[in-house]
Design an enzyme around this catalytic site. Structure first.
Site, mmCIF file in Angstrom:
data_model
loop_
_atom_site.group_PDB
_atom_site.id
_atom_site.type_symbol
_atom_site.label_atom_id
_atom_site.label_comp_id
_atom_site.label_asym_id
_atom_site.label_seq_id
_atom_site.Cartn_x
_atom_site.Cartn_y
_atom_site.Cartn_z
ATOM 1 N N GLY A 80 -5.889 -5.023 7.710
ATOM 2 C CA GLY A 80 -5.593 -6.322 6.923
ATOM 3 C C GLY A 80 -4.504 -6.782 7.690
ATOM 4 O O GLY A 80 -3.289 -6.086 8.141
ATOM 5 N N GLU A 81 -4.501 -8.122 7.697
ATOM 6 C CA GLU A 81 -3.223 -8.610 8.367
ATOM 7 C C GLU A 81 -2.247 -9.063 7.608
ATOM 8 O O GLU A 81 -1.101 -9.320 8.014
ATOM 9 C CB GLU A 81 -3.942 -10.250 8.874
ATOM 10 C CG GLU A 81 -4.693 -10.145 10.145
ATOM 11 C CD GLU A 81 -5.548 -11.582 10.314
ATOM 12 O OE1 GLU A 81 -5.431 -12.715 9.604
ATOM 13 O OE2 GLU A 81 -6.400 -11.854 11.100
ATOM 14 N N SER B 70 -1.924 -6.153 -3.176
ATOM 15 C CA SER B 70 -1.214 -4.898 -2.676
ATOM 16 C C SER B 70 -1.397 -3.849 -3.948
ATOM 17 O O SER B 70 -1.327 -4.208 -4.992
ATOM 18 C CB SER B 70 0.050 -4.946 -2.216
ATOM 19 O OG SER B 70 0.931 -3.984 -2.238
ATOM 20 N N GLN C 238 2.528 -3.603 11.141
ATOM 21 C CA GLN C 238 1.700 -2.637 11.476
ATOM 22 C C GLN C 238 0.433 -2.728 12.284
ATOM 23 O O GLN C 238 0.221 -2.106 13.100
ATOM 24 C CB GLN C 238 1.024 -2.168 9.963
ATOM 25 C CG GLN C 238 0.111 -0.957 9.937
ATOM 26 C CD GLN C 238 -0.293 -0.477 8.805
ATOM 27 O OE1 GLN C 238 0.205 0.471 8.134
ATOM 28 N NE2 GLN C 238 -1.510 -0.837 8.069
ATOM 29 N N ASN D 157 -6.355 3.447 -3.829
ATOM 30 C CA ASN D 157 -6.144 2.790 -4.931
ATOM 31 C C ASN D 157 -6.682 1.188 -4.585
ATOM 32 O O ASN D 157 -5.891 0.186 -4.354
ATOM 33 C CB ASN D 157 -4.584 2.404 -5.082
ATOM 34 C CG ASN D 157 -4.270 1.698 -6.320
ATOM 35 O OD1 ASN D 157 -3.454 0.826 -6.379
ATOM 36 N ND2 ASN D 157 -4.804 2.162 -7.598
ATOM 37 N N HIS E 68 -9.040 -4.503 0.326
ATOM 38 C CA HIS E 68 -9.757 -3.465 0.989
ATOM 39 C C HIS E 68 -11.139 -3.696 0.989
ATOM 40 O O HIS E 68 -11.727 -3.074 2.008
ATOM 41 C CB HIS E 68 -9.425 -1.897 0.201
ATOM 42 C CG HIS E 68 -8.096 -1.519 0.189
ATOM 43 N ND1 HIS E 68 -7.548 -1.364 -1.166
ATOM 44 C CD2 HIS E 68 -7.305 -1.070 1.154
ATOM 45 C CE1 HIS E 68 -6.072 -1.324 -0.758
ATOM 46 N NE2 HIS E 68 -6.170 -0.855 0.658
ATOM 47 N N ARG F 208 1.004 -2.184 -4.461
ATOM 48 C CA ARG F 208 2.531 -1.931 -4.981
ATOM 49 C C ARG F 208 2.440 -3.159 -5.847
ATOM 50 O O ARG F 208 3.589 -2.907 -6.763
ATOM 51 C CB ARG F 208 3.576 -2.020 -4.048
ATOM 52 C CG ARG F 208 3.330 -0.668 -3.267
ATOM 53 C CD ARG F 208 4.633 -0.818 -2.223
ATOM 54 N NE ARG F 208 4.791 0.830 -1.828
ATOM 55 C CZ ARG F 208 4.474 1.044 -0.753
ATOM 56 N NH1 ARG F 208 3.694 0.334 0.288
ATOM 57 N NH2 ARG F 208 4.573 2.553 -0.128
ATOM 58 N N MET G 259 -5.118 3.816 2.057
ATOM 59 C CA MET G 259 -4.564 4.859 1.269
ATOM 60 C C MET G 259 -4.866 5.004 -0.258
ATOM 61 O O MET G 259 -4.393 5.641 -1.163
ATOM 62 C CB MET G 259 -2.859 4.952 1.448
ATOM 63 C CG MET G 259 -2.215 4.793 2.704
ATOM 64 S SD MET G 259 -0.803 5.389 2.799
ATOM 65 C CE MET G 259 0.118 4.018 2.000
HETATM 66 O O1 PAF Z 1 -2.146 0.329 5.749
HETATM 67 C C1 PAF Z 1 -2.171 1.413 5.137
HETATM 68 O O2 PAF Z 1 -2.747 1.446 4.149
HETATM 69 C C2 PAF Z 1 -1.672 2.550 5.756
HETATM 70 O O3 PAF Z 1 -0.533 2.284 6.784
HETATM 71 C C3 PAF Z 1 -2.924 3.323 6.851
HETATM 72 C C4 PAF Z 1 -3.239 2.310 8.206
HETATM 73 C C5 PAF Z 1 -4.031 3.578 6.035
HETATM 74 C C6 PAF Z 1 -2.233 4.574 7.545
HETATM 75 O O4 PAF Z 1 -2.003 5.563 6.476
#
Ligand code: PAF
Length: 286
Positions: free
Chosen positions: A149-150, A187, A155, A32, A37, A189, A30
């Site tokens: 990511g773990e 993160s 998720q 940022n 990442h 956030r 997403m």
């Molecule tokens: O982990 C995230 O950044 C989001 O949940 C993802 C997997 C890109 C789906 O929008």
């Protein structure tokens, strides 16, 4: 790196890679972007010839009144980082390109059970939004591998289950959580934390690791009492805990003393920031 905003351009670019006999690894994000990442990107580069990254702040996974509008959007800086990190294609579509004009009638993909637990219980509809967008992106990118990511343990479990249940031809690869030097999981956030809160934030990890030590070395496996103690420690440190649980890795249900593959899951607020973390471990005999 080629930056693509339309589905049509993406389909053509993917076809080109396939025609050239290239394998594809995909990193959905997403935006940022931080070092966490970039670790996913590094792993993707090891796995395949062509690395596709998506940046899409998916409205379907934000609950009403959540932080969708304030979610940090830093496309220019992200492009720079991806270029340096060696991504080949960036897919960064507008919302209408993905969902058309009416988000409310879009078909959704649901993984029942797992999606209703923990983060799913406090953020209804969140994981349905995640599985729907991930499914759509998988259909578009047609990757051999997808890297996650773990840190988002639940998720990742849900995505693995979706891929198994729907026989999706993609291999899911998890990458360990990247942490700041004081242990705080990276993160997007974390940017919501004030200076004072930022000093407290690493305690989340400390309390989880402390709980893990008790589970591993404790004389009596009273998980409820141990969890209660850790919850008090979180409260004392200034967190408002959403959940803290010692779970089985396989289905994320509360662990029983005979379970050996465990994961501690936690989500807690510090001011405006909702922080999540986890620690997965195996209990061995003796
Ligand atoms: O982990 C995230 O950044 C989001 O949940 C993802 C997997 C890109 C789906 O929008």
């Amino acid at each position: 790196m080629k930056v693509i905003t339309s589905v049509q351009q993406l389909t053509a670019a993917i076809q080109q890679q396939r025609d050239d006999g290239k394998t594809i690894a995909f990193v959905p994000t997403m935006g940022n972007l931080h070092q966490g990442h970039l670790d996913l990107l590094d792993r993707a580069r090891q796995l395949a010839d062509c690395v596709v990254v998506s940046i899409f702040v998916n409205p379907l996974q934000f609950e009403a009144g959540g932080d969708l509008d304030n979610y940090p959007r830093t496309l220019e800086a992200d492009i720079e980082k991806l270029q340096q990190g060696g991504a080949d294609l960036l897919f960064a579509p507008e919302v209408s390109e993905i969902y058309g004009e009416d988000l409310t009638t879009a078909t959704q993909v649901v993984v029942p059970g797992l999606s209703a637990l923990w983060c799913g219980a406090s953020r209804p509809g969140h994981f349905e939004g995640v599985t729907t967008i991930v499914n759509k992106l998988f259909n578009l990118v047609q990757a051999d591998y997808a890297v996650f990511g773990e840190k988002d343990f639940q998720q990742l479990s849900i995505i693995r289950k979706m891929v198994t249940d729907l026989n999706m031809p993609v291999r899911i690869v998890g990458v360990p959580t990247r942490r700041e030097s004081d242990g705080l999981a990276m993160s997007s956030r974390n940017g919501y934390l004030t200076t004072d809160q930022r000093k407290i934030a690493p305690k989340l990890r400390e309390i989880v690791l402390n709980l893990q030590q008790q589970v591993v070395f404790g004389a009596v496996q009273d998980y409820r009492a141990m969890t209660q103690q850790a919850l008090s420690a979180l409260n004392q440190a200034g967190f408002k805990t959403d959940y803290l649980a010692i779970c089985r890795q396989s289905d994320l249900q509360l662990a029983a003393p005979e379970d050996t593959q465990l994961v501690i899951l936690v989500a807690a607020y510090l001011g405006k920031a909702r922080l999540i973390d986890n620690s997965a471990f195996t209990l061995t005999e003796g």
